[in-house]
Write a protein that holds these residues in place. Sequence first.
Motif, PDB file in Angstrom:
ATOM      1  N   GLY A  83      34.566  34.861  30.888  1.00 35.08           N
ATOM      2  CA  GLY A  83      36.010  34.997  30.861  1.00 35.08           C
ATOM      3  C   GLY A  83      36.507  36.151  31.713  1.00 35.08           C
ATOM      4  N   SER A  84      37.793  36.407  31.594  1.00 31.40           N
ATOM      5  CA  SER A  84      38.406  37.591  32.208  1.00 31.40           C
ATOM      6  C   SER A  84      39.357  38.163  31.168  1.00 31.40           C
ATOM      7  CB  SER A  84      39.142  37.229  33.496  1.00 31.40           C
ATOM      8  OG  SER A  84      39.492  38.394  34.212  1.00 31.40           O
ATOM      9  N   ALA A  85      38.758  38.763  30.137  1.00 33.67           N
ATOM     10  CA  ALA A  85      39.524  39.233  28.984  1.00 33.67           C
ATOM     11  C   ALA A  85      40.319  40.491  29.285  1.00 33.67           C
ATOM     12  CB  ALA A  85      38.585  39.482  27.807  1.00 33.67           C
ATOM     13  N   TYR A  86      39.926  41.227  30.319  1.00 32.42           N
ATOM     14  CA  TYR A  86      40.597  42.481  30.671  1.00 32.42           C
ATOM     15  C   TYR A  86      41.571  42.189  31.810  1.00 32.42           C
ATOM     16  CZ  TYR A  86      36.831  44.321  27.835  1.00 32.42           C
ATOM     17  OH  TYR A  86      35.961  44.560  26.802  1.00 32.42           O
ATOM     18  N   VAL A  87      42.783  41.861  31.441  1.00 29.45           N
ATOM     19  CA  VAL A  87      43.758  41.397  32.425  1.00 29.45           C
ATOM     20  C   VAL A  87      44.126  42.507  33.398  1.00 29.45           C
ATOM     21  CG1 VAL A  87      46.008  40.268  32.708  1.00 29.45           C
ATOM     22  CG2 VAL A  87      44.578  39.734  30.724  1.00 29.45           C
ATOM     23  N   ASN A  88      43.930  43.754  32.981  1.00 26.23           N
ATOM     24  CA  ASN A  88      44.169  44.867  33.905  1.00 26.23           C
ATOM     25  C   ASN A  88      43.350  44.714  35.182  1.00 26.23           C
ATOM     26  OD1 ASN A  88      45.062  47.788  34.477  1.00 26.23           O
ATOM     27  ND2 ASN A  88      42.832  47.963  34.534  1.00 26.23           N
ATOM     28  N   GLU A  91      44.951  42.054  37.363  1.00 24.87           N
ATOM     29  CA  GLU A  91      46.206  42.558  37.918  1.00 24.87           C
ATOM     30  C   GLU A  91      45.966  43.503  39.094  1.00 24.87           C
ATOM     31  OE1 GLU A  91      50.409  44.003  36.052  1.00 24.87           O
ATOM     32  OE2 GLU A  91      48.609  44.997  35.291  1.00 24.87           O
ATOM     33  N   LEU A  92      44.984  44.399  38.964  1.00 20.28           N
ATOM     34  CA  LEU A  92      44.676  45.333  40.044  1.00 20.28           C
ATOM     35  C   LEU A  92      44.203  44.611  41.301  1.00 20.28           C
ATOM     36  CD1 LEU A  92      42.858  48.240  38.166  1.00 20.28           C
ATOM     37  CD2 LEU A  92      44.972  48.435  39.483  1.00 20.28           C
ATOM     38  N   VAL A  93      43.275  43.675  41.127  1.00 24.65           N
ATOM     39  CA  VAL A  93      42.721  42.964  42.273  1.00 24.65           C
ATOM     40  C   VAL A  93      43.802  42.152  42.979  1.00 24.65           C
ATOM     41  CG1 VAL A  93      41.071  41.187  42.967  1.00 24.65           C
ATOM     42  CG2 VAL A  93      40.380  42.937  41.318  1.00 24.65           C
ATOM     43  N   ARG A  94      44.662  41.510  42.198  1.00 24.73           N
ATOM     44  CA  ARG A  94      45.737  40.726  42.804  1.00 24.73           C
ATOM     45  C   ARG A  94      46.775  41.624  43.490  1.00 24.73           C
ATOM     46  NH1 ARG A  94      46.097  35.315  41.354  1.00 24.73           N
ATOM     47  NH2 ARG A  94      48.353  35.326  41.747  1.00 24.73           N
ATOM     48  N   LYS A  95      47.091  42.737  42.859  1.00 25.27           N
ATOM     49  CA  LYS A  95      48.055  43.662  43.450  1.00 25.27           C
ATOM     50  C   LYS A  95      47.557  44.202  44.782  1.00 25.27           C
ATOM     51  CE  LYS A  95      50.758  47.828  42.394  1.00 25.27           C
ATOM     52  NZ  LYS A  95      51.027  48.875  41.368  1.00 25.27           N
ATOM     53  N   ARG A 280      37.759  49.412  44.849  1.00 21.41           N
ATOM     54  CA  ARG A 280      38.327  49.115  46.160  1.00 21.41           C
ATOM     55  C   ARG A 280      39.801  48.702  46.044  1.00 21.41           C
ATOM     56  NH1 ARG A 280      34.831  47.700  50.529  1.00 21.41           N
ATOM     57  NH2 ARG A 280      36.180  45.912  51.074  1.00 21.41           N
ATOM     58  N   ALA A 281      40.146  48.002  44.972  1.00 17.69           N
ATOM     59  CA  ALA A 281      41.535  47.613  44.768  1.00 17.69           C
ATOM     60  C   ALA A 281      42.415  48.843  44.558  1.00 17.69           C
ATOM     61  CB  ALA A 281      41.642  46.675  43.567  1.00 17.69           C
ATOM     62  N   ARG A 282      41.929  49.777  43.752  1.00 17.11           N
ATOM     63  CA  ARG A 282      42.701  51.014  43.540  1.00 17.11           C
ATOM     64  C   ARG A 282      42.856  51.788  44.856  1.00 17.11           C
ATOM     65  NH1 ARG A 282      43.671  52.125  38.215  1.00 17.11           N
ATOM     66  NH2 ARG A 282      42.276  51.221  36.640  1.00 17.11           N
ATOM     67  N   GLU A 283      41.805  51.801  45.667  1.00 18.10           N
ATOM     68  CA  GLU A 283      41.888  52.479  46.966  1.00 18.10           C
ATOM     69  C   GLU A 283      42.903  51.787  47.878  1.00 18.10           C
ATOM     70  OE1 GLU A 283      37.198  53.994  47.026  1.00 18.10           O
ATOM     71  OE2 GLU A 283      37.799  52.147  48.058  1.00 18.10           O
ATOM     72  N   MET A 284      42.898  50.484  47.845  1.00 21.56           N
ATOM     73  CA  MET A 284      43.830  49.726  48.673  1.00 21.56           C
ATOM     74  C   MET A 284      45.272  50.001  48.265  1.00 21.56           C
ATOM     75  SD  MET A 284      43.813  47.528  51.181  1.00 21.56           S
ATOM     76  CE  MET A 284      44.979  46.407  51.972  1.00 21.56           C
TER      77      MET A 284
END
Length: 324
Positions: A83-88, A91-95, A280-284
Motif C-alpha cells: 500500500g501507500s498508507a503514508y499519504v505525506n 504528496e511530496l513526490v507529486r509536489k 530528492r523530492a524535498r530537495e526539488m
Amino acid sequence: MKLATLRNGRPDGALVVVSRDLQHYLPADGIAPTMQAALDDWDTVEPRLRDLSEKVETDPSRLPFDPVEAMAPLPRAYQWADGSAYVNHVELVRKARGAGMPETFWTDPLIYQGAADCNLGPREPIRIADEKLGCDFEGEIAVVVGPVPAGADEAAARDSIRLIMLVNDVTLRNLVPGELAKGFGFFQSKPQTAFSPVAVTPDELGEAWDGERVHLPLLIARGDEAFGRPEAGSDMVFSFARLIAHVAQTRPIGAGGVIGSGTISNADPAVGSACIAERRAREMIADGEPKTPFLADGERVRIEMLSADGASIFGAIEQQVRLG
C-alpha cells in the motif's frame, strides 16, 4: 513469539522459533515444517509454537541464530500487496514534479501487487543490471494475515493479522515514469523485495502495537550514515486494518498473504526519510533540483526497528547493491 525461516536446500526453507534476543533458535519441524504450513493451520499450531518459544529462552539444546542463514520469513508468499498508507510521501513526490493531489488519495488507499514468489532474505544482495535504473530502498512494515473473506470489514481484517515484519521494497525509480504512463501500474520497476530476519507476533511489540499500527521509529542507514528515523505510527493515514479490508474488498486473501504499509513517511522533515526518492523530492521543492544520488554498486542499506529499551525487534535488513 519470533519466527524465522532458515535455509535447508528447499525453496520454502525450514521454520524455526527464535529467542527474544535474536541469539538462538529451536527447529519447529515437529510442529510445522514451513512458515506457510504454520499459517495454514494457525489455530492448531500456534499454541505449540508458543510453548517452543518459551523453551528456546533457556533450553540447552538451542542453536545459535545467524541472520545470514535466514531466508525471507515467507520465501514464496501467495500474495504481496503493498500500500501507500503514508499519504505525506505521495504528496511530496507529486509536489516535486508539479502534480496536484487528488482528494481521493486521502480517502482511498493506493495499493499495487508485487512479486511474491521470489522474496529476498535480510542479507541477500540487491542485484541490478545498471546503476542508471535509479535503484532506491524503501523502509516499510508488513503484516502477514490468516484467511480473509471477500468483503471483510475492518474489524475482521484487524483480527486476521498473525505476524509483523520489516520490508525493503526496492524500487527502480527511473523505470517508474514509463510504466505509470501506460496506466497499468508497476511491474519491472519493482524487483525482488527483502524482509527482516524474523516475523513477530503482535504481542512482541507490547504497547507499541495498538492493533492496527506500530508506534516506533524505523531506523534507516545508507552506508555508515543515518538516513532517516520516521515514526511508523505517526502520519499513517490508512491503518493495516483498512489496507487489508481494501485488498479483500472484492476477493478473499489466503492464509499467508503479506500486506505492506508503503514507505514510512512523516510530515516533519527533521526525522529524515525512509527512501531516496522522498529526500530528492524535498530537495526539488526547496532548491529546484534533486541532489541525493540513487544507490550505486557496492553501497549498503540497513533497516531496523528497536524497542523502547533499545533491543532489536525484527533483526536488521542489511543489503549491498551488486551489479549483474
